[in-house]
Design a protein around this motif. Sequence first.
Motif, PDB file in Angstrom:
ATOM      1  N   CYS A 185      46.131  38.103  33.171  1.00 55.14           N
ATOM      2  CA  CYS A 185      44.992  39.267  33.283  1.00 55.14           C
ATOM      3  C   CYS A 185      44.480  39.218  34.710  1.00 55.14           C
ATOM      4  O   CYS A 185      44.149  38.383  35.340  1.00 55.14           O
ATOM      5  CB  CYS A 185      43.790  38.899  32.323  1.00 55.14           C
ATOM      6  SG  CYS A 185      42.318  39.792  32.383  1.00 55.14           S
ATOM      7  N   GLN A 237      41.276  40.388  35.584  1.00 59.83           N
ATOM      8  CA  GLN A 237      40.051  40.212  35.459  1.00 59.83           C
ATOM      9  C   GLN A 237      39.784  38.636  35.514  1.00 59.83           C
ATOM     10  O   GLN A 237      38.849  38.324  36.227  1.00 59.83           O
ATOM     11  CB  GLN A 237      39.436  40.864  34.205  1.00 59.83           C
ATOM     12  CG  GLN A 237      39.569  42.345  34.428  1.00 59.83           C
ATOM     13  CD  GLN A 237      38.803  42.977  35.733  1.00 59.83           C
ATOM     14  OE1 GLN A 237      37.800  42.799  35.969  1.00 59.83           O
ATOM     15  NE2 GLN A 237      39.676  43.766  36.243  1.00 59.83           N
ATOM     16  N   CYS A 238      40.646  37.927  34.466  1.00 61.61           N
ATOM     17  CA  CYS A 238      40.264  36.402  34.356  1.00 61.61           C
ATOM     18  C   CYS A 238      41.240  35.703  34.605  1.00 61.61           C
ATOM     19  O   CYS A 238      41.144  34.329  34.818  1.00 61.61           O
ATOM     20  CB  CYS A 238      39.345  36.286  33.066  1.00 61.61           C
ATOM     21  SG  CYS A 238      40.734  36.305  31.797  1.00 61.61           S
ATOM     22  N   CYS A 278      43.469  41.447  27.031  1.00 62.09           N
ATOM     23  CA  CYS A 278      43.100  39.949  27.128  1.00 62.09           C
ATOM     24  C   CYS A 278      42.252  39.488  26.084  1.00 62.09           C
ATOM     25  O   CYS A 278      41.243  40.001  25.790  1.00 62.09           O
ATOM     26  CB  CYS A 278      42.543  39.631  28.551  1.00 62.09           C
ATOM     27  SG  CYS A 278      42.127  38.115  28.935  1.00 62.09           S
ATOM     28  N   CYS A 335      38.893  37.817  27.831  1.00 63.07           N
ATOM     29  CA  CYS A 335      37.572  38.793  28.497  1.00 63.07           C
ATOM     30  C   CYS A 335      37.597  40.059  27.860  1.00 63.07           C
ATOM     31  O   CYS A 335      36.829  40.662  28.069  1.00 63.07           O
ATOM     32  CB  CYS A 335      38.088  38.644  29.941  1.00 63.07           C
ATOM     33  SG  CYS A 335      38.905  39.670  30.697  1.00 63.07           S
TER      34      CYS A 335
HETATM   35 ZN   LIG Z   1      40.891  38.535  30.974  1.00 61.74          ZN
END
Ligand SMILES: [Zn+2]
Length: 142
Positions: free
Chosen positions: A51, A53-54, A37, A40
Motif C-alpha cells: 500500500c 499510504q501505509c 488495503c 487503511c
Molecule cells: Zn494501507
Amino acid sequence: MTGDRARGLRPLPEPDDDLVAAFWEHCAQGRLCFQRCTECGAWRHLPRVLCAQCGSAQFQWSPSSGRGRIFSWTVTHQPLVRDFPEPVPYAVVVVELEEGVRMVAGLRGLAPAELSLDLPVEVVFETVAEGSRLPFFRPRKP
Ligand SMILES: [Zn+2]
C-alpha cells in the motif's frame, strides 16, 4: 498474428505477475476490481504488493463502482500499431474512478473530438476473445 488480425482480434493482456493476472481475471468475468488495503482502506491500481499510504501488504480485491471522470486522453490518428482493430482516429483515456484510482482504457460511444475534461464515464466490458473481456469507458448519462 495475421489470422488474428484478419478476424479483427486484438492483442490480449499478458500478465507478468500474479497480481496483474488477478486484475485481468476479474475483468474477464466482467468485474472491475481493484486492490483495497485492509489496514487503511486505500485503493490501489496498478496492482502492487504494498500500500502506498501505509506500507501494508494486506489487501482484498474490491469491486469498483465503474464510474469516474475523464482525467486525460490521447488520440491516435495513424494506426502505428496495426494489431488494434479500431478505425482511426480513436482515443485512449485516463479515467479517475470514484475510488480515487486512475486507469487507462479505450473509449466507446463518443467521438474523440467530443472528449472533455471531467466528462462523467462508466465502464463497459467487451468480449474480445473467448473467455476474455476488456474494460472500456463510455459517457455516463446524468
Ligand atoms: Zn494501507
